[in-house]
Every structure is written in C-alpha cells, then in structure tokens.
Design a protein around this motif. Structure first.
Motif, PDB file in Angstrom:
ATOM      1  N   ASP A 131      68.679  80.182 -20.112  1.00 23.09           N
ATOM      2  CA  ASP A 131      68.218  79.046 -18.843  1.00 23.09           C
ATOM      3  C   ASP A 131      67.998  79.965 -17.585  1.00 23.09           C
ATOM      4  O   ASP A 131      68.412  81.754 -17.458  1.00 23.09           O
ATOM      5  CB  ASP A 131      69.318  78.444 -18.189  1.00 23.09           C
ATOM      6  CG  ASP A 131      70.258  77.937 -19.471  1.00 23.09           C
ATOM      7  OD1 ASP A 131      69.076  77.555 -19.896  1.00 23.09           O
ATOM      8  OD2 ASP A 131      71.582  77.871 -20.143  1.00 23.09           O
ATOM      9  N   ASP A 149      66.797  75.716 -19.633  1.00 17.97           N
ATOM     10  CA  ASP A 149      66.645  75.051 -18.780  1.00 17.97           C
ATOM     11  C   ASP A 149      66.282  75.862 -17.697  1.00 17.97           C
ATOM     12  O   ASP A 149      67.042  76.315 -17.373  1.00 17.97           O
ATOM     13  CB  ASP A 149      68.478  74.436 -18.391  1.00 17.97           C
ATOM     14  CG  ASP A 149      69.151  73.409 -19.623  1.00 17.97           C
ATOM     15  OD1 ASP A 149      68.694  73.252 -21.043  1.00 17.97           O
ATOM     16  OD2 ASP A 149      69.649  73.066 -19.761  1.00 17.97           O
ATOM     17  N   TYR A 164      57.112  75.478 -19.564  1.00 17.11           N
ATOM     18  CA  TYR A 164      57.522  75.127 -20.905  1.00 17.11           C
ATOM     19  C   TYR A 164      56.335  75.126 -22.349  1.00 17.11           C
ATOM     20  O   TYR A 164      56.112  74.411 -22.774  1.00 17.11           O
ATOM     21  CB  TYR A 164      58.109  73.786 -21.049  1.00 17.11           C
ATOM     22  CG  TYR A 164      59.674  74.025 -20.528  1.00 17.11           C
ATOM     23  CD1 TYR A 164      60.783  74.138 -20.977  1.00 17.11           C
ATOM     24  CD2 TYR A 164      59.778  73.080 -19.129  1.00 17.11           C
ATOM     25  CE1 TYR A 164      61.964  74.711 -20.647  1.00 17.11           C
ATOM     26  CE2 TYR A 164      60.946  73.426 -18.351  1.00 17.11           C
ATOM     27  CZ  TYR A 164      62.410  73.854 -18.691  1.00 17.11           C
ATOM     28  OH  TYR A 164      63.501  73.835 -18.900  1.00 17.11           O
ATOM     29  N   SER A 174      67.829  70.969 -29.585  1.00 10.29           N
ATOM     30  CA  SER A 174      69.068  70.465 -28.308  1.00 10.29           C
ATOM     31  C   SER A 174      67.140  70.694 -27.711  1.00 10.29           C
ATOM     32  O   SER A 174      66.345  71.531 -27.801  1.00 10.29           O
ATOM     33  CB  SER A 174      69.301  71.495 -27.407  1.00 10.29           C
ATOM     34  OG  SER A 174      69.003  72.647 -27.238  1.00 10.29           O
ATOM     35  N   THR A 175      67.470  69.831 -26.276  1.00 15.26           N
ATOM     36  CA  THR A 175      66.349  69.963 -25.688  1.00 15.26           C
ATOM     37  C   THR A 175      66.732  70.299 -24.162  1.00 15.26           C
ATOM     38  O   THR A 175      67.601  69.722 -23.853  1.00 15.26           O
ATOM     39  CB  THR A 175      65.929  68.131 -25.462  1.00 15.26           C
ATOM     40  OG1 THR A 175      65.287  66.974 -26.790  1.00 15.26           O
ATOM     41  CG2 THR A 175      64.300  68.306 -25.099  1.00 15.26           C
ATOM     42  N   GLU A 177      66.359  71.281 -20.248  1.00 12.57           N
ATOM     43  CA  GLU A 177      66.266  70.120 -18.992  1.00 12.57           C
ATOM     44  C   GLU A 177      65.288  70.858 -17.584  1.00 12.57           C
ATOM     45  O   GLU A 177      66.058  71.982 -17.731  1.00 12.57           O
ATOM     46  CB  GLU A 177      67.533  69.402 -19.001  1.00 12.57           C
ATOM     47  CG  GLU A 177      68.311  68.968 -19.563  1.00 12.57           C
ATOM     48  CD  GLU A 177      69.652  68.296 -19.019  1.00 12.57           C
ATOM     49  OE1 GLU A 177      69.902  67.627 -17.687  1.00 12.57           O
ATOM     50  OE2 GLU A 177      70.285  67.629 -20.366  1.00 12.57           O
ATOM     51  N   THR A 179      65.057  70.980 -13.830  1.00 16.95           N
ATOM     52  CA  THR A 179      66.288  70.038 -12.465  1.00 16.95           C
ATOM     53  C   THR A 179      65.306  70.182 -10.989  1.00 16.95           C
ATOM     54  O   THR A 179      65.856  71.650 -11.227  1.00 16.95           O
ATOM     55  CB  THR A 179      67.999  69.356 -12.462  1.00 16.95           C
ATOM     56  OG1 THR A 179      68.189  69.670 -14.147  1.00 16.95           O
ATOM     57  CG2 THR A 179      68.084  69.528 -11.586  1.00 16.95           C
ATOM     58  N   VAL A 196      60.849  68.061 -22.703  1.00 20.63           N
ATOM     59  CA  VAL A 196      61.615  68.440 -22.171  1.00 20.63           C
ATOM     60  C   VAL A 196      62.492  66.857 -20.433  1.00 20.63           C
ATOM     61  O   VAL A 196      61.724  66.480 -20.961  1.00 20.63           O
ATOM     62  CB  VAL A 196      60.750  69.449 -20.618  1.00 20.63           C
ATOM     63  CG1 VAL A 196      61.741  70.041 -19.391  1.00 20.63           C
ATOM     64  CG2 VAL A 196      60.656  70.784 -21.817  1.00 20.63           C
ATOM     65  N   VAL A 197      63.453  67.259 -21.168  1.00 23.06           N
ATOM     66  CA  VAL A 197      64.201  66.240 -20.173  1.00 23.06           C
ATOM     67  C   VAL A 197      63.739  66.308 -18.560  1.00 23.06           C
ATOM     68  O   VAL A 197      64.476  67.318 -18.172  1.00 23.06           O
ATOM     69  CB  VAL A 197      65.719  66.256 -20.637  1.00 23.06           C
ATOM     70  CG1 VAL A 197      66.114  65.026 -19.380  1.00 23.06           C
ATOM     71  CG2 VAL A 197      65.181  65.693 -22.158  1.00 23.06           C
ATOM     72  N   LEU A 198      63.555  65.146 -18.041  1.00 19.50           N
ATOM     73  CA  LEU A 198      62.989  65.847 -16.543  1.00 19.50           C
ATOM     74  C   LEU A 198      64.102  65.352 -16.026  1.00 19.50           C
ATOM     75  O   LEU A 198      63.945  63.959 -16.410  1.00 19.50           O
ATOM     76  CB  LEU A 198      61.423  65.475 -15.434  1.00 19.50           C
ATOM     77  CG  LEU A 198      59.859  65.995 -17.010  1.00 19.50           C
ATOM     78  CD1 LEU A 198      59.044  65.456 -16.758  1.00 19.50           C
ATOM     79  CD2 LEU A 198      60.833  67.703 -17.083  1.00 19.50           C
ATOM     80  N   HIS A 199      64.432  65.866 -14.701  1.00 17.22           N
ATOM     81  CA  HIS A 199      65.491  64.947 -12.981  1.00 17.22           C
ATOM     82  C   HIS A 199      64.642  65.472 -12.021  1.00 17.22           C
ATOM     83  O   HIS A 199      65.029  66.868 -11.254  1.00 17.22           O
ATOM     84  CB  HIS A 199      66.433  65.859 -13.146  1.00 17.22           C
ATOM     85  CG  HIS A 199      66.689  65.429 -14.791  1.00 17.22           C
ATOM     86  ND1 HIS A 199      67.499  64.555 -14.866  1.00 17.22           N
ATOM     87  CD2 HIS A 199      67.734  66.513 -15.510  1.00 17.22           C
ATOM     88  CE1 HIS A 199      68.320  64.301 -16.353  1.00 17.22           C
ATOM     89  NE2 HIS A 199      68.578  65.338 -16.796  1.00 17.22           N
TER      90      HIS A 199
END
Length: 215
Positions: A131, A149, A164, A174-175, A177, A179, A196-199
């Motif tokens: 991370d 992450d 990424y 797992s994917t 994230e 942020t 990728v999970v985008l915040h």
C-alpha cells in the motif's frame, strides 16, 4: 540488484549486530555504512553517506541527512525533518515522519510506503505488492503499484500519473482501492491496467484511462 548484493558480500566484514551511529557523541558522522547481516541505526542530528544492508532494518532518527538507503530484507524507518537521496527496498516497508525531503524516488517491491504530512519527493513512489499512503505531499513523479491500495490526502500535489500495473502471477482475489481527497491536485492521469475500486473526486473522473495489457 545482483551487483549490489555481490558488492555487499565481498566488502562486508561486520558482525550481525545493529550499527549505531550517534549516541552521546556530538560529532557529525560522514561516510558510507555497508552490512550483510544486521541493522543500521543513525542517531538524531547526524549526517551519513549511503546506508546499505542485505538482512536488516535501516533507521534514521530526527533531523538526519543521508544519501541512498538500500536494504533487501528489512524495513526503512525515517524520523521527522530528514533529508535523503532516495530509498530502495525489496522486502520491507518504508515509513517516514513529517517534512521528509527525498531527492530521488522511493521504491519497495514487497512492502508498504507511508509518508507523514509535508514530504517533498523529487521522483516517484513505487510498490508492486504494498500500500502507498501519503498526505500533503509534493511529488514530482508518479505513484505506481500493482496490488496495493493507494491513499492520497490533504493538500497534496502529484505532478505525474497514478498507475495501477497489470499484476503478474497474482493469486489474490482482492481488488485494490484508490482513494483521493477533494483537496488533492493531480497534474497527470489515472492509468488503470487492472480492476481498481475508485474513491476519487468527480472532477478527476476525466483523468481515468483504462489500458488493456492483452497482446
């Protein structure tokens, strides 16, 4: 990396204990420290050259100036108000206190990178399997990972991209994230070569680029 390892094995003659530079002496320290087994601990208000170890941690106390920090199997811990040339780690974390100045990038292959507020890095932050967390950073390069992450907070300025990479031989389901705070300024793009999970703020959606790695 093989050249570094060869040089270390040939040149090292120190035992496997931790080298402490500082203590109660008021004299500044100048020079390189190289070890194969054992850590390196630089006391506060010191100066040193390159710090290199194969199997051991590197620790800098507050107000230390050092050149390149390199370890293969160990972590790097940096105190507040330190100035370095850069960090390269293979298996270990990189953690720095507030107001770090790094004149080159910071890289860990298998480890996290965590920088306290106020860092200035002239280069990129890279971790393949770790991370990356930064706050109020001034970064001239990019932030890059494959499986970790990424969290960017505060009034950070990222001049490069956020990347990424496609994970090779990834057994994890797992994917990761990403942020990013509303207050962050990103001059580059968000380049995604994997899911990728985008915040991220709505204003950054136009910076997202999906790149396929299929041949």
């Amino acid at each position: 990396m093989s050249a570094i390892l060869t040089a270390l094995i040939v040149s090292a003659s120190l035992s496997g204990c931790v080298i402490n530079v500082g203590g109660h002496s008021s004299a500044d320290y100048h020079g390189d420290v190289t070890k194969v087994f054992g850590g390196i601990d630089i006391g506060e208000n010191r100066q040193s050259g390159d710090l290199t170890t194969v199997n051991g941690n590197i620790s800098l106390r507050d107000n230390v100036t050092a050149e390149e920090l390199t370890t293969v199997n160990g972590s790097v811990t940096i105190g507040d108000f330190c100035e370095i040339d850069g960090v390269t780690v293979v298996n270990g974390d990189i953690e720095a206190g507030k107001m770090l100045v790094s004149h080159d990038g910071m890289e860990s292959v298998n480890g996290d990178i965590s920088l306290a507020p106020g860092a200035r890095v002239d280069g990129s932050l890279t971790s393949v399997n770790g991370d990356i967390s930064v706050a109020d950073i001034q970064l001239t390069g990019s932030i890059e990972t494959a499986n970790g992450d990424i969290m960017i907070t505060g009034n950070s300025l990222i001049k490069g991209d956020i990347v990424y990479d496609d994970p090779e031989n990834n057994d994890s389901h797992s994917t990761p994230e990403l942020t990013i705070d509303e207050s962050v300024q990103l001059d580059g793009e968000i380049i995604l070569k994997r899911d990728v999970v985008l915040h991220i703020p709505a204003t950054m959606q136009s910076k997202v680029r999906y790149q396929s790695t299929a041949m």
